[in-house]
Design an enzyme around this catalytic site. Structure first.
Site, PDB file in Angstrom:
ATOM      1  CB  SER A  18      -1.198   0.484   1.667  1.00 32.83           C
ATOM      2  OG  SER A  18      -1.554  -1.064   1.221  1.00 32.83           O
ATOM      3  CG  LEU A  53      -9.457   1.727  10.475  1.00 36.39           C
ATOM      4  CD1 LEU A  53     -10.974   1.892  10.077  1.00 36.39           C
ATOM      5  CD2 LEU A  53      -8.711   0.428  10.964  1.00 36.39           C
ATOM      6  CD  GLU A  54      -4.403  -0.782   4.243  1.00 35.50           C
ATOM      7  OE1 GLU A  54      -3.941  -1.789   4.972  1.00 35.50           O
ATOM      8  OE2 GLU A  54      -3.624  -0.408   3.683  1.00 35.50           O
ATOM      9  CB  VAL A  55      -8.459   3.348   4.069  1.00 37.36           C
ATOM     10  CG1 VAL A  55      -8.359   2.195   2.620  1.00 37.36           C
ATOM     11  CG2 VAL A  55      -9.440   2.880   5.000  1.00 37.36           C
TER      12      VAL A  55
END
Lengths: 306, 268, 268, 306
Positions: A107, B65-67
Site C-alpha cells: 500500500s 486504519l490504513e485507508v
C-alpha cells in the site's frame, strides 16, 4: 479537447473511453469494493481496449473485471481484495495461469510511487520492502527497472528507491465535481490525491455535478482542482455494485453473484455478456440490477453514510 | 484487507466452559496495548481487541486504519476496510499518505496488528500465495499494508488460527519480514521492532531475544502443551514453567459480549 | 511575497496622453497568457494582468497562489499573499505542497510571474539583497517561491520598474536562475523554460534564442530607444525594426479602470 | 506529560514554554502576517529561551520578534516578509550584522524538507535550487551538511538532495482544536501539515476549543490528528496583530507601530518592554492593544473571513 480547451469538460463514459488508446497505462482510484469507476471499466470492456497496464493501490472489482475480460497485460498493485466477498478471482486466476505480468508492491510503496509522480520527482526512497520476497521478486522480475537499493546521501541509511508512477490516464470516482472538474471527496481518500495528480491525463466520474459556487463554499475540501481535469463523466450510481460513501452502499447481492460467476471462466463470460456487452450504457446496466427501485434500496442513510 | 482479516475457524470453540477461544484472543490482544499508544488496526479480532483496550485500561489509544480513518466508532459491523461502516464517527479522514506515510513511516506507530496465511519461526508472514502439495501456486491477496506495518511498526502483533500448515518452518512466500534468517532487525536494515506477539486460539507466542525464533509466552487454559507442539510446524522455545494465558475478566467478557460484538460477528 | 510584489515608482506616469505605464504593462502581461493555461501569480500588476486575461481572451486560465489558493476573486484589495482578502471565493484552498509541489514541480505550470530587485542580461533575478556602493549588504526578502518558479515554470515573466541599477550586467545575488552564464536551461539542468518576458514601464524584453541574452521585443509608445538604452545596465539586442508595444484597447482600459482596479491600488 | 499521557492536553502558553529548552529547534507555522503563534513567541521572550534554531517557510512577525529579542542563533527559512508592511526588520538587521547564522532556502525546498521529516525519510530530492547562488551559499555555509547534489538512480537526472527537517518542537496556530488536539484549519494551509507532522513534539495554539463531536462532523477537515499533539494552548486572539482567517484581520495599526520601532534597536527594546516584558500574559498584551473594543474591530466578517 484537452484540459486546456474551451469546450465543456462534461462527457459520457463512451466518449472518454474513445480517447483512451489500447496499451495505455491506466491508474484506477477504487479500493477493493469502494468508489470503483465501474461505468468506465464497463465501457473499456465494451470498446475492447487491449494490452492495458493497470496500476492501483489495492485492486478490487474494477481491475478484476478488466483482467477477467482479458484486457490487461501488466498489473502494478499493492494488494487486492473484495473485502469479505473474498480475493479477486480473475486477477488471481490470471496470475496462476501466468496470463499477465504482475508487479506486487505494498500500500505505502504504491502511494509513494504515485506521490513521486504527482510531485514531478522521478524517484522516491522508502523503508518498506527491504528484506522481503516482495522486493526480491520485483528485482528479479517485471519491477527490475523500478526498484533500486540506495543509501541516504546524508545518513548512509539503506533505502529502496522507487521509480515514480506517471500513468497515461488516472481515473477517480468522486461524490461531487463542478463542470470545470473541481472535485470533492467524502470519507477517507486512500491514495486518490497522489494517484489522481500523478496522471498525465486525469478523468473523474462524479455522482453529482454541482455549481462552482458550491465548490467555493468549502474550497478546503477540493482534493482535485479543475485545471488538472480533462473530463468529467456525470454518472449517478456510477460505481455500483461498489460503495460510494454518503451516496450508496455496496450491492452485496450483486457482489456475491459476481464472485460466483468469476470463479469459472465460462460463467464469467456469461456475466460479462449479460451485464456489460448486452448493455448499451450504464443506465441499461443499472436497469438489470433492478433499476430505480434497487438503487433506492442501496441509497445511503444521510447520517450513517451507507 | 486480507492481511488484516478476521481469523476463521475458531467458531464457537470454548476452551474452558463458557469462554470461547476468540474471547481469550481478544483479551490477550487488548492487554498488549498500552494507553496513549498509536496502533494500526485491521478488522475482526484486532479491532475487537483494540476497542476492548480502549474501554478498559487504554482510553487514549489512537486507532488508525490504513485507508485514512482514525478512531472511528462503527455502529454496524463493517465487512472490510473499504466498507463505509468503518468510517462512522471518525475524528479524521485522510488517506494512505497520512496514516502509512506520516504516521507509520514517520515512526510514531507503536503497534500494528496483522493477519497471516502463514507465519514461520522467525515471524515472517505470508499473505500472498499458497503452494499446494502438487506444487501449484494459489494467489490470495498480496501485501496491501502488511509489509509496511511489518517493516515499520515498533511492535507487530499477529492474530491467527493455530494450525500446523499455517505455522510452517518457512513461509511459502515472505511477504512481510520478521527476523528474516534469525537476524536482528538492525542487521536487516528495518526500522520497526518486528514481530512481538502471535496470538492464536491455543497460545500466545513471542520471540527469543537472542535467536529471534518463536517462543511460547503462555498457553491458553484448556490447551495441552503436547497439543500445541503437535499443531506447530516449527520448533518452539518452551519455558520451564509454562504460564497460562489469563482468562478475560468478568468485566472484559461483559464488554465483549454486550457492547463490543453483541452479534458475535467476530467472537464466534 | 516580496518577490511578487507590486512594482513601485510608476505612479501615475502617462506614456501617451490618457494611458498610464501601468496600464500598458498590465495589458502586455495579459497578452502573454493563453486560455486554459496554468499560471502562478503574485499580487500587484501580475494579478491585475491575470484577471484582465481572464476577462478577455483567457476565461479558463487557472490562477494559483503559492500559499495554496486557486482562482480566488478578491472583493477587497489584498496587501500580500498572507492577506485573507486574497482567499475570497477560491475554488481550492490547499498549500505549498499542492501548488508548488504537485503543480509547479510536477511541470504543469505554464507561466509564472515574478518580481525582482535586480534582473540581469541573462534573466537572472535577485530578490535577496542589495549591495550598496560602500560594499555594505542590505538584506531584503530572499527567494520564497521565486527560485522555485524560475527553476520550474515553462515560461517566466517579470514585471518591474525600468531603472539602470535594477537592470545590471550581473545581479548582486543570483536568487532565481535565468540563463546563467548564457547557458541553455538544459545545460543548467533546469526543467523550466526560463525567462520569457520582462515587462517594464519602458519596454517588453525577451531573450535571444542563441545567446540567451536580453533582447528588445517592443518599446512602449512615448519611450525613445536612446532613453531605454540609457536606463538599461546591460547591452540589449535591438531588432532592426523596433515594434511598439500595443496600447491597451478601449475595452481593456474600461475593464482595468472600472472593474479590475477601480481604486487604482496597483494601476497607479 | 507527553502526547501519550492521560492528563489533559490543554495548557497555558507559560506552561508549554517552560517545557521548551534553550537551544531547541522550533518550527513556526506562521506565514508573513498570518497565523503567527504570537502568544507563544511572547512567552519564549519572557522566559528568555536562548540559542534557538528557528525554521519557517516564509518568516514573518513571529520570527522577527524572536530574532529582535536576541534569542535566535540559527535561522532556516524560505523567505521573509511582513507583506505590504515591508521586509522583516530585525531578521535583516541581524543578518547584516552577522549576529545569526542563516540558511536561505525557497518555499518549496522548505516544504520538501518538512515533508521528508513528516514522512520519516531522511532525505528528499528536488529540482529547485540548481544553478543558483541560493544553493552555492548553502553548500559553502551553514547548509553544507543539508544539501547534496545527486542523480536519480533510474533516469540519471540531476537533483539536489535535501536533508529532512525534524524540529524538536513544531508550533502551529489553528482556528479550532478539540481537547485531544484534533485540529482544523480554515483557508490555505501553506506548509502547515508537513511542518506540524515533521516535529518531534507538536504544540498547537487554538482560537477555540471545540468538542470532539464537532470534529467528528467534518473529519475530512482534520489536518492534524490529536494523537500527534502534545499540548493545546487555548488562546483567543492568540495571533494578534497577525491575521487568522475567519476569526480576525491583521492589526495594520499595530504592524505599522511594530515596523517603526523595529527599524532601530533602542526603540525596539521599548516595544519589547511595553508589549512583552511588561505583560504578564497574552490577556495583558491584548489589553494594551485596546482590549475587547479593539478585538471587536479586528473581528472578521463571517462571509468575507477578514
Amino acid at each position: 479537447m484537452s484540459a486546456s480547451g474551451t469546450v465543456g469538460k462534461v462527457k459520457s463514459a463512451a466518449e472518454v473511453v474513445q480517447g483512451i488508446p489500447s496499451g495505455a497505462h491506466i491508474a484506477l482510484g477504487g479500493f477493493a469494493i469502494a468508489r470503483n469507476v465501474i461505468a468506465v471499466v464497463h465501457e473499456l470492456i465494451r470498446q475492447q481496449k487491449r494490452d492495458l497496464t493497470i496500476s492501483q493501490g489495492v485492486v478490487g472489482l474494477d481491475t478484476d473485471l478488466l483482467v477477467g475480460a482479458g484486457l490487461v497485460k501488466h498489473l502494478i498493485m499493492g494488494g487486492g481484495s473484495l473485502d469479505r466477498f473474498g480475493p479477486v478471482p480473475c486477477v488471481n486466476r490470471a496470475r496462476e495461469t501466468k496470463s499477465l505480468v504482475c508487479e506486487d508492491y505494498t500500500s505505502l510503496s504504491m502511494c509513494f510511487r504515485y506521490l513521486a509522480g504527482a510531485l514531478g520527482l522521478s524517484f522516491i526512497p522508502i523503508k518498506s520492502l527491504i528484506a522481503s520476497e516482495v522486493l526480491e521478486r520485483l528485482e528479479a522480475g517485471a519491477g527490475a527497472g523500478d526498484v533500486q537499493r540506495m543509501k541516504c546521501p546524508f545518513t548512509g541509511e539503506e533505502y529502496v528507491a522507487l521509480r515514480a508512477l506517471t500513468p497515461d490516464v488516472s481515473l477517480v470516482h468522486v461524490q461531487v465535481a463542478d463542470r470545470e472538474g473541481n472535485c470533492q471527496i467524502d470519507g477517507p481518500r486512500w491514495e486518490n490525491e497522489e494517484q489522481a495528480k500523478a496522471g498525465r491525463r486525469l478523468i473523474v466520474v462524479a455522482e453529482e455535478i454541482v455549481s462552482t459556487e458550491y465548490i467555493q463554499r468549502s474550497p478546503e475540501r477540493t482534493i482535485i482542482p479543475g485545471h488538472r481535469v480533462e473530463a468529467v463523466i456525470h454518472q449517478p450510481f456510477g460505481a455500483v455494485p461498489t460503495a460510494v460513501f454518503r451516496r450508496y452502499d455496496y450491492d452485496a447481492e450483486h457482489l456475491r453473484l459476481y464472485v460466483e460467476h468469476a470463479q469459472e471462466p465460462k460463467r464469467y463470460q456469461e456475466y460479462l455478456k449479460k451485464f456489460v456487452f448486452d448493455c448499451r450504457d450504464h443506465s441499461e446496466y443499472l436497469e438489470k440490477l433492478g433499476g430505480a427501485k434497487r438503487m433506492e434500496q442501496l441509497k445511503a442513510d444521510p447520517v450513517l453514510g451507507y | 484487507m486480507s492481511s488484516m482479516q478476521v481469523s476463521e475457524g475458531t467458531k464457537g470453540k470454548e476452551l474452558v466452559p463458557g469462554i470461547r477461544a476468540t474471547e481469550i484472543m481478544a483479551a490477550a490482544g487488548a492487554r498488549e496495548l498500552r494507553d496513549g499508544e498509536v496502533v494500526i488496526v485491521g478488522l475482526g479480532l484486532p479491532e475487537v481487541a483494540t476497542v476492548l483496550a480502549k474501554r478498559t485500561h487504554a482510553p487514549r489509544l489512537a486507532a488508525l486504519l490504513e485507508v485514512g480513518v482514525m478512531n472511528s466508532v462503527p455502529k454496524d459491523t463493517p465487512v472490510g476496510l473499504a466498507d463505509s461502516r468503518i468510517f462512522y464517527r471518525a475524528t479524521c479522514w485522510s488517506g494512505f499518505l497520512d496514516v502509512m506515510g506520516m504516521n507509520l513511516h514517520r515512526g510514531v506507530v507503536d503497534a500494528g496488528f496483522l493477519g497471516a496465511l502463514e507465519l514461520d519461526r522467525f515471524g515472517n508472514i505470508n499473505t500472498t500465495l499458497l503452494k499446494q502439495e502438487s506444487g501449484k501456486v494459489r494467489y490470495i491477496n498480496g501485501s496491501a499494508g502488511g509489509n509496511d506495518v511489518a517493516s515499520l511498526a515498533k511492535r507487530v502483533m499477529v492474530i491467527m488460527r493455530h494450525e500446523k500448515r499455517k505455522l510452517p518452518l518457512a513461509v511459502a512466500h515472505l511477504t512481510s519480514p520478521g527476523f528474516v534468517g534469525g537476524r536482528s532487525r538492525q542487521e536487516l536494515g528495518l526500522r520497526g521492532g518486528g514481530p512481538w506477539r502471535v496470538i492464536t486460539d491455543m497460545a500466545v507466542l513471542g520471540f527469543d531475544s537472542v535467536t529471534h525464533s518463536a517462543a511460547l509466552v503462555s498457553l491458553h487454559p484448556g490447551i495441552r502443551l503436547e497439543e500445541l507442539i503437535e499443531n506447530t510446524g516449527f520448533p518452539l522455545h518452551i519455558p520451564k514453567e509454562v504460564p497460562a494465558t489469563p482468562l478475560p475478566t468478568a468485566e472484559e467478557l461483559r464488554l465483549l459480549r454486550e457492547e463490543i460484538d453483541p452479534k458475535r460477528v467476530y467472537l464466534r
